[in-house]
Enzyme design. Structure first.
Site, PDB file in Angstrom:
ATOM      1  N   CYS A  82       5.334 109.431 -39.222  1.00  0.00           N
ATOM      2  CA  CYS A  82       6.748 109.644 -38.921  1.00  0.00           C
ATOM      3  C   CYS A  82       7.592 108.747 -39.828  1.00  0.00           C
ATOM      4  O   CYS A  82       7.345 107.543 -39.921  1.00  0.00           O
ATOM      5  CB  CYS A  82       7.002 109.308 -37.453  1.00  0.00           C
ATOM      6  SG  CYS A  82       8.754 109.283 -36.996  1.00  0.00           S
ATOM      7  N   CYS A  85       9.437 105.813 -37.636  1.00  0.00           N
ATOM      8  CA  CYS A  85       8.778 104.631 -37.071  1.00  0.00           C
ATOM      9  C   CYS A  85       7.398 104.359 -37.649  1.00  0.00           C
ATOM     10  O   CYS A  85       6.724 103.428 -37.222  1.00  0.00           O
ATOM     11  CB  CYS A  85       8.690 104.757 -35.548  1.00  0.00           C
ATOM     12  SG  CYS A  85       7.520 106.006 -34.978  1.00  0.00           S
ATOM     13  N   CYS A 130       8.054 113.007 -32.715  1.00  0.00           N
ATOM     14  CA  CYS A 130       7.243 111.791 -32.669  1.00  0.00           C
ATOM     15  C   CYS A 130       7.248 111.264 -31.237  1.00  0.00           C
ATOM     16  O   CYS A 130       8.309 111.103 -30.651  1.00  0.00           O
ATOM     17  CB  CYS A 130       7.821 110.752 -33.632  1.00  0.00           C
ATOM     18  SG  CYS A 130       7.019 109.135 -33.527  1.00  0.00           S
ATOM     19  N   CYS A 133       9.181 107.491 -31.295  1.00  0.00           N
ATOM     20  CA  CYS A 133      10.623 107.297 -31.517  1.00  0.00           C
ATOM     21  C   CYS A 133      11.451 108.539 -31.184  1.00  0.00           C
ATOM     22  O   CYS A 133      12.674 108.485 -31.201  1.00  0.00           O
ATOM     23  CB  CYS A 133      10.912 106.842 -32.941  1.00  0.00           C
ATOM     24  SG  CYS A 133      10.693 108.111 -34.207  1.00  0.00           S
ATOM     25  N   CYS A 153       4.657 123.458 -38.243  1.00  0.00           N
ATOM     26  CA  CYS A 153       5.542 123.634 -39.394  1.00  0.00           C
ATOM     27  C   CYS A 153       6.469 122.421 -39.427  1.00  0.00           C
ATOM     28  O   CYS A 153       7.403 122.326 -38.624  1.00  0.00           O
ATOM     29  CB  CYS A 153       6.310 124.946 -39.221  1.00  0.00           C
ATOM     30  SG  CYS A 153       7.295 125.392 -40.648  1.00  0.00           S
TER      31      CYS A 153
END
Length: 166
Positions: A82, A85, A130, A133, A153
Site C-alpha cells: 500500500c 502505509c 488496505c 489504513c 483490479c
C-alpha cells in the site's frame, strides 16, 4: 447554429461527463465509512504525505487512467505494498496480465485487504482497500484466472513495489 448542432453538442457533453464519472470520483470527498483503521491521519496529513494522484485514489476512491501505471509492466519477483502505509498487500506470484490496463492479481496476501460493497456508477462491485489504513486500492471481479477465479483490479498509483532479495 442548427438544432442538429445543439443536439450533437449536448450528446458530446453527456459523453464527456460519463467518461469523467467512469474514471473515478476525482475532487470529491471520501465517502463516509463506518470502519476504523490502525493508521488514522487527518486529511491534511494524507495530503502532505501522498502525491495528488495517490491522494485521489487512496483517500477519495478515484481511479487512475488505464495503461498509465509503471507497475503494469512490473514482472520482477517481489511484493506490492500500500502506498499509504507500506503494508504488503500483493505478491508478484499472484500478478497476471488481464489486458484491462491496471495491475491485476488473483489473490491478496493474508490479512492485507478489506472489502465492501460499492454501488457507485450504477453497478454493484466489490471495493478493496488496505486493511491497515483504509486506502482504496481498486475492485475485485469474478473474471480472473484459476485458482481463485478472481481479478483484483488495482490502481498502480495505490501501490509501491519492493523487489525480492536474492
Amino acid at each position: 447554429m442548427t438544432r442538429r448542432d445543439v443536439l450533437l453538442s449536448g450528446a458530446a457533453a453527456a459523453a464527456f461527463a460519463a467518461g469523467a464519472a467512469i474514471l473515478g470520483r476525482l475532487g470529491r470527498p471520501e465517502p463516509a465509512r463506518a470502519e476504523t483503521f490502525e493508521i488514522a491521519k487527518t486529511d491534511a496529513q494524507w495530503k502532505a504525505q501522498l502525491t495528488p494522484e495517490q491522494y485521489s485514489v487512496l483517500r477519495q476512491e478515484g481511479t487512475e487512467y488505464p495503461f498509465t501505471s509503471a507497475l503494469l509492466k512490473e514482472h520482477r519477483k517481489g511484493t506490492f505494498a500500500c502506498a499509504g502505509c507500506q503494508l504488503p498487500v500483493y505478491s508478484s506470484d499472484t500478478k497476471f496480465e488481464s489486458g484491462t490496463g491496471w495491475p491485476s492479481f488473483w489473490q491478496s496476501l493474508p490479512n492485507a485487504i478489506g472489502t465492501r460493497q460499492d454501488t457507485s456508477l450504477g453497478m454493484v462491485r466489490v471495493e478493496c482497500h488496505c486493511r491497515r489504513c483504509g486506502g482504496h486500492l481498486g475492485h475485485i471481479f469474478d473474471d480472473g484466472p484459476p485458482p481463485t477465479g478472481k481479478r483484483h483490479c488495482i490502481n498502480g498509483v495505490a501501490l509501491g513495489f519492493k523487489p525480492a532479495t536474492a
